[in-house]
Write an enzyme that holds these catalytic residues in place. Structure first.
Site, PDB file in Angstrom:
ATOM      1  N   LYS A  36       0.810  -1.231   0.000  1.00 48.20           N
ATOM      2  CA  LYS A  36       0.000   0.000   0.000  1.00 48.20           C
ATOM      3  C   LYS A  36       0.837   1.273   0.000  1.00 48.20           C
ATOM      4  O   LYS A  36       0.448   2.263  -0.607  1.00 48.20           O
ATOM      5  CB  LYS A  36      -1.001  -0.004   1.147  1.00 48.20           C
ATOM      6  CG  LYS A  36      -0.386   0.067   2.523  1.00 48.20           C
ATOM      7  CD  LYS A  36      -1.437  -0.191   3.595  1.00 48.20           C
ATOM      8  CE  LYS A  36      -0.802  -0.100   4.964  1.00 48.20           C
ATOM      9  NZ  LYS A  36      -1.575  -0.789   5.990  1.00 48.20           N
ATOM     10  N   ARG A 131      -8.815  -1.323  16.431  1.00 52.56           N
ATOM     11  CA  ARG A 131      -9.138  -0.846  15.096  1.00 52.56           C
ATOM     12  C   ARG A 131     -10.138  -1.866  14.560  1.00 52.56           C
ATOM     13  O   ARG A 131     -11.197  -2.017  15.149  1.00 52.56           O
ATOM     14  CB  ARG A 131      -7.884  -0.664  14.229  1.00 52.56           C
ATOM     15  CG  ARG A 131      -8.146   0.298  13.061  1.00 52.56           C
ATOM     16  CD  ARG A 131      -6.932   0.535  12.158  1.00 52.56           C
ATOM     17  NE  ARG A 131      -6.590  -0.652  11.365  1.00 52.56           N
ATOM     18  CZ  ARG A 131      -5.569  -0.684  10.495  1.00 52.56           C
ATOM     19  NH1 ARG A 131      -4.805   0.389  10.317  1.00 52.56           N
ATOM     20  NH2 ARG A 131      -5.317  -1.782   9.813  1.00 52.56           N
TER      21      ARG A 131
HETATM   22  C1  LIG Z   1      -0.813  -1.620   6.637  1.00 52.08           C
HETATM   23  C2  LIG Z   1      -1.244  -2.939   7.108  1.00 52.08           C
HETATM   24  C3  LIG Z   1      -0.305  -3.967   7.254  1.00 52.08           C
HETATM   25  C4  LIG Z   1       1.183  -3.751   7.054  1.00 52.08           C
HETATM   26  O1  LIG Z   1       1.684  -3.008   8.128  1.00 52.08           O
HETATM   27  P1  LIG Z   1       3.243  -2.671   8.253  1.00 52.08           P
HETATM   28  O2  LIG Z   1       3.373  -2.086   9.602  1.00 52.08           O
HETATM   29  O3  LIG Z   1       3.551  -1.724   7.153  1.00 52.08           O
HETATM   30  O4  LIG Z   1       3.968  -3.957   8.119  1.00 52.08           O
HETATM   31  C5  LIG Z   1      -0.770  -5.210   7.636  1.00 52.08           C
HETATM   32  N1  LIG Z   1      -2.084  -5.439   7.859  1.00 52.08           N
HETATM   33  C6  LIG Z   1      -3.013  -4.478   7.746  1.00 52.08           C
HETATM   34  C7  LIG Z   1      -4.443  -4.808   7.999  1.00 52.08           C
HETATM   35  C8  LIG Z   1      -2.632  -3.193   7.352  1.00 52.08           C
HETATM   36  O5  LIG Z   1      -3.560  -2.239   7.236  1.00 52.08           O
END
Ligand SMILES: *Cc1c(COP(=O)(O)O)cnc(C)c1O
Length: 375
Positions: A36, A131
Site C-alpha cells: 500500500k 481498530r
Molecule cells: C498496513 C497494514 C499492514 C502492514 O503493516 P506494516 O506495519 O507496514 O507492516 C498489515 N495489515 C493491515 C491490515 C494493514 O492495514
C-alpha cells in the site's frame, strides 16, 4: 536530474524481503508483502515476489487493480474491509479480502456469484488494539454465517495490532488467536488454513523464539520497505533502512537571525511557533514541503537540522555550512513521509537496481535499465 525525487532501490527492497522471508520461514510463517505504501508499484511487487513472499496485500483496490493491469499474477489480498460499493471490483481483482462485517461478505458473495468466481475471506479478530475486528466472543457465529454464503471460501482468521493504540503483539494475544483457530477447527472441522498474526510490529514476537502456535502468516510492509520495526522504529539487523531516499534541492542559502521580528500572529497552518533566539544561523531553504511529503517524517543527513516546513518550502539550519544553490540533499523517510511522497504528483520516482521479475510474471517495461524514471 529533476527534484524532488524519490529514489527507489529495488535491490535493497529485494534483500530486505528475502531476509525476512527466510527468517520467518524457520518459524513456519509465510510473508504477505504489503504494497500500500508503494501505490501498487509493479516494480516493487516484482522485487517482493522474487524474494519469496507468498502473496501481496494492499488496503486499496485501486492499487491491486494497477498491479493487475501491469500483469502481476500473484495472489492478492485486500487487507482493509471492502467497501460495499466496491464489492464487484474486489471480487474481480483480489483473490481474498479481510473482513469483519457479514453485510460486506454478503455483498461479496452476490458479486462473486454474478461474476462466476469464488472469493476468499479471512475474518479479522479484535485483540485489543481497537481498530478492525470481530470481538472474539462473536467469532464462532460469524464463521458459521460466513460458511453459508455461496461463492465465498472461508480461509482463516487474522488480527492487526499496534496500528491505532500501539498494543504490542505478545505471547498472550497471539496465543489467543491460536486458541481461536483451534476452537473453530474443533467446531467446524479443519477449515482454518490461514492464521495471519499481524504486521511488521509482530516481528519481534515472531523472531523471539516464542512459540508461534497456529500463526502461519504475517503481512509486512514497513519492515521490508524501510528496514525498521514499528514499535520502537529501530533498524532491523541485516536490513537496509535506505531503500528509499527523497532528494530535494537547495533554493536559498543565507545567514539570518534565528528569531523572527515584527508582530507575530498565526502562521499559514494556524500554528504559533515559539522560537528561541540562537543568534545568527545559516538558514537553507529546500524546494520541498507539505504538498510533497510529511516533512516531520524526514531524516536529514548529519549537520542539517529541520526547523519546519510550509506547503512548498523546507526550512533547515545547516550548522554554519552554506550549501550552494542547487545542492541536492538526500533524506531518509518514515512511513508517513514515504506514503505522502509516493502519492504526490510533484515527486518524481526514480527506480534503481535490477528488475526483479518472477518467472511467469510479465511486466510491460523494457528490462534491466539501471536507472529508469517511471513517472
Ligand atoms: C498496513 C497494514 C499492514 C502492514 O503493516 P506494516 O506495519 O507496514 O507492516 C498489515 N495489515 C493491515 C491490515 C494493514 O492495514
Amino acid at each position: 536530474m529533476t527534484a524532488p525525487r524519490l529514489e527507489i532501490d529495488l535491490n535493497k527492497i529485494h534483500h530486505n524481503a528475502r531476509t525476512l522471508v527466510e527468517r520467518l520461514a524457520e518459524r513456519g510463517i509465510s510473508v504477505t508483502g504489503v504494497t500500500k505504501a508503494t501505490l501498487g508499484s509493479p516494480n516493487i511487487a516484482g522485487a517482493l515476489l522474487s524474494a519469496g513472499v507468498s502473496g501481496l496485500g494492499d488496503s486499496r483496490i485501486e492499487n491491486i487493480e494497477s498491479m493487475r493491469r501491469a500483469h502481476v499474477t500473484a495472489s492478492m489480498s485486500l487487507i482493509r474491509s471492502p467497501m460495499p460499493s466496491q464489492a464487484e471490483r474486489v471480487v474481480a481483482h483480489a483473490d481474498t479480502s479481510f473482513n469483519s462485517e457479514l453485510d460486506v461478505i454478503s455483498k461479496l458473495s452476490s458479486a462473486a456469484k454474478n461474476a462466476g468466481r469464488t472469493h476468499g475471506v479471512v475474518l479479522m479478530v479484535e485483540l485489543g488494539d481497537l481498530r478492525e475486528g470481530i470481538m472474539p466472543g462473536e467469532l464462532e457465529n460469524t464463521v458459521r454465517e460466513t460458511l453459508r454464503f455461496p461463492n465465498i471460501a472461508f480461509q482463516g482468521i487474522g488480527a492487526n495490532l499496534a496500528c491505532w493504540n500501539g498494543v504490542a503483539p505478545d505471547a498472550k494475544n497471539m496465543g489467543e488467536l491460536s486458541a481461536l483457530a483451534d476452537s473453530i477447527d474443533r467446531t467446524f472441522g479443519p477449515i482454518v488454513s490461514i492464521v495471519s498474526g499481524g504486521n511488521s510490529a509482530n516481528l519481534e514476537w515472531a523472531l523471539s523464539g516464542a512459540d508461534t502456535g497456529r500463526i502461519n502468516n504475517l503481512r509486512l510492509g514497513e519492515s521490508i520497505l524501510l528496514g525498521r520495526e514499528p514499535l520502537r522504529r529501530q533498524p532491523i539487523e541485516g536490513l537496509y533502512t535506505d531503500a528509499f531516499q527523497l532528494v530535494a534541492e537547495v533554493i536559498e542559502s543565507k545567514v539570518k537571525p534565528s528569531k523572527p521580528w515584527g508582530t507575530t500572529g498565526q502562521n499559514a497552518f494556524g500554528e504559533k511557533p515559539s522560537v528561541i533566539d540562537r543568534g545568527q544561523i545559516t538558514q537553507t531553504l529546500l524546494a520541498i514541503g507539505r504538498q510533497d511529503t510529511d516533512p516531520s517524517g524526514l531524516r536529514p543527513p548529519p549537520g542539517i537540522g529541520i526547523l519546519g516546513a510550509s506547503s512548498d518550502h523546507l526550512i533547515t539550519d545547516t550548522s554554519g555550512a552554506r550549501l550552494p544553490i542547487g545542492t541536492e540533499v538526500p533524506f531518509q523517510l518514515n512511513y508517513s513521509a514515504l506514503v505522502r511522497a509516493m502519492s504526490s504528483p510533484f515527486v518524481t520516482q526514480v527506480v534503481k537496481g535490477r528488475e526483479w521479475v518472477k518467472p511467469g510474471m510479465t511486466v510491460p517495461f523494457e528490462a534491466t535499465s539501471e536507472i529508469r524514471a517511471i513517472r
